[in-house]
Design an enzyme around this catalytic site. Structure first.
Site, short mmCIF file in Angstrom:
data_model
loop_
_atom_site.label_atom_id
_atom_site.label_comp_id
_atom_site.label_asym_id
_atom_site.label_seq_id
_atom_site.Cartn_x
_atom_site.Cartn_y
_atom_site.Cartn_z
N ASP A 1 8.30 7.14 3.16
CA ASP A 1 7.01 7.59 2.63
C ASP A 1 6.39 6.50 1.76
O ASP A 1 7.09 5.66 1.18
CB ASP A 1 7.15 8.90 1.85
N HIS B 1 13.21 4.66 1.69
CA HIS B 1 12.25 5.73 1.92
C HIS B 1 11.15 5.25 2.86
O HIS B 1 10.68 4.12 2.78
CB HIS B 1 11.65 6.23 0.60
N GLU C 1 14.74 -1.23 -2.55
CA GLU C 1 13.57 -1.33 -3.44
C GLU C 1 13.14 -2.79 -3.61
O GLU C 1 13.98 -3.70 -3.63
CB GLU C 1 13.89 -0.73 -4.81
N GLU D 1 10.40 9.99 -1.73
CA GLU D 1 10.72 9.15 -2.87
C GLU D 1 9.49 8.93 -3.74
O GLU D 1 9.57 8.90 -4.97
CB GLU D 1 11.26 7.79 -2.41
N GLU D 2 8.32 8.81 -3.10
CA GLU D 2 7.09 8.59 -3.84
C GLU D 2 6.48 9.89 -4.35
O GLU D 2 5.48 9.86 -5.06
CB GLU D 2 6.06 7.86 -2.94
N ASP E 1 6.90 -1.95 -0.21
CA ASP E 1 7.59 -0.78 -0.77
C ASP E 1 7.58 0.37 0.24
O ASP E 1 6.73 1.24 0.17
CB ASP E 1 6.89 -0.36 -2.07
N HIS F 1 2.12 -0.53 -4.50
CA HIS F 1 1.22 0.54 -4.93
C HIS F 1 -0.21 0.03 -5.15
O HIS F 1 -1.06 0.78 -5.66
CB HIS F 1 1.70 1.23 -6.21
#
Length: 397
Positions: free
Chosen positions: A89, A87, A183, A154-155, A120, A369
């Site tokens: 995003d 992903h 991931e 995805e997020e 990520d 994150h």
């Protein structure tokens, strides 16, 4: 500067806060099309939440197979397909003033690359693309079909991203044999852990009905908190399953519980409870629902319950893909990787429905994150080499 690092920095510099791809997938398509990939953009979602998905399929093998058939070759050629998934995003940055450098300005300090998406999972995507470039340069007509499935959802809610592409691929009759999701799975060192499955997630919003009243006259009211207490104790104490060699036991957890009007002298008329199962392959969503509702009914509760199935558990048992990834990690790092199904959900739950062998593997996940998300610069080319090693091993089968 390595090609992997250069591409990773290009991607990190794009402010692709979910669901905005911010041009990342165009960068990827521009790298893949000259290699012989046919790139398709699949846009989904409402106007205020547009999701961009990239499905890129390598056509080099199909072209060489057609040429062979035209020359009278009789042997049936059936290449396997390896999909690299990820992903573009990223999660929101949080307070900019708390970052040591701007989150969308790739910054180096002491051998570390900082930026939102560094771990990520923009470095994984960069490593995948460069690995394919190098592999095809050495193997222009491989006995392997290659594809990329990249989303910008995805997020976020994950309803207009990978799941939409997988549904379209299923309707087209596409056959996917292997998939690597980038991931960030490593814990202390690159390659020390890969995910060969994930637990399912099942959420419930439970409303217990009572009768509101003055707290000094409890006989004129019915306190739903008191009513629910015995059932709560039983739910907490229940062993849902014992797990198995790949999965821990299924877990039931309350995430929020609320009752009351804000006044201390009022018995509430309703209690609302949010809870979640993370469940193994030893249980099903239907069996868990039935057991919960059985407990609530046994305690004679007046309740309403709304279920949300966020994803089914999936598992890839040791086989060709796990072997190829494990051997590539050991060849590059010397580590014997650990197979794990821990952690939260990923888009692997959607791809696993159309792909029998799927693993997740990427860089160290400690900073994902977080403020000052980062990745070791020294890990980028080894990550690329591992992906390339997987290509080489699968193409040799």
């Amino acid at each position: 500067m390595s090609h992997t690092l250069r591409l990773a920095e290009q991607l990190i510099s794009r402010p692709s806060v979910t669901p905005d791809d911010a041009g990342c997938q165009a960068i990827l398509a521009a790298r893949l099309e000259p290699l012989g990939f046919v790139c398709e953009t699949i846009v989904s979602g409402p106007e205020n939440f547009r999701v961009t998905n990239l499905w890129a399929k390598f056509k080099g093998f199909e072209a060489s197979a057609q040429a062979g058939r035209a020359q009278g070759a009789t042997e049936s050629i059936a290449p396997k397909t390896l999909v690299f998934a990820g992903h573009t995003d990223v999660v929101p940055t949080g307070p900019l003033e708390q970052w040591s450098s701007h989150p969308f300005t790739p910054t180096h300090r002491d051998g570390v690359l900082y930026g939102r998406g560094a771990a990520d999972m923009k470095t994984s995507i960069a490593a995948m693309v460069v690995a394919v470039e190098e592999f095809l340069a050495a193997n222009p007509k491989p006995h392997l079909s290659i594809a990329f499935l990249i989303t910008s959802d995805e997020e976020g809610p994950s309803v207009d991203g990978t799941v939409v592409v997988c549904q379209q691929l299923k309707e087209r009759g596409a056959v996917l044999d292997y998939c690597i999701v980038g991931e960030p799975t490593s814990v202390n060192q690159l390659g020390d852990m890969i995910k060969n499955g994930r637990r399912g997630t099942l959420s419930g919003k439970l409303s217990i009905k009572g009768v509101q009243g003055h707290i000094a006259y409890p006989h004129l009211a019915d306190n739903p908190i008191h009513r629910f207490a015995p059932a709560l104790a039983e739910l907490v104490a229940t062993e849902w399953d014992a797990g198995n060699e790949f999965f821990p036991a299924t877990s039931w957890q309350v995430s929020n519980i609320h009752g009351g009007t804000g006044a201390s002298n009022i018995i509430p008329g309703e209690l609302v409870v949010d809870f979640n199962f993370r469940f193994s392959t030893e249980s099903t969503a239907d069996s868990l629902k039935a057991r919960v509702e059985g407990i609530l009914t046994k305690h004679k509760l007046d309740y309403a319950l709304r279920w949300t199935l966020g994803g089914m558990p999936f598992l890839t048992t040791p086989g060709a893909l796990v072997k190829a990834v494990s051997e590539s990690i050991q060849a590059e790092t010397g580590l014997t990787t650990e197979l794990s199904t821990t952690g939260g959900t990923s888009d692997g739950r959607f791809i696993a429905s159309i792909c029998p062998q799927l693993i997740e593997f990427g860089p160290i996940n400690a900073s994902i994150h977080k403020i000052d998300e980062h990745v070791l610069v020294s890990s980028l080319d080894p990550l690329k080499n591992i992906y390339k090693g997987v290509l080489e091993r699968l193409a040799a089968l």
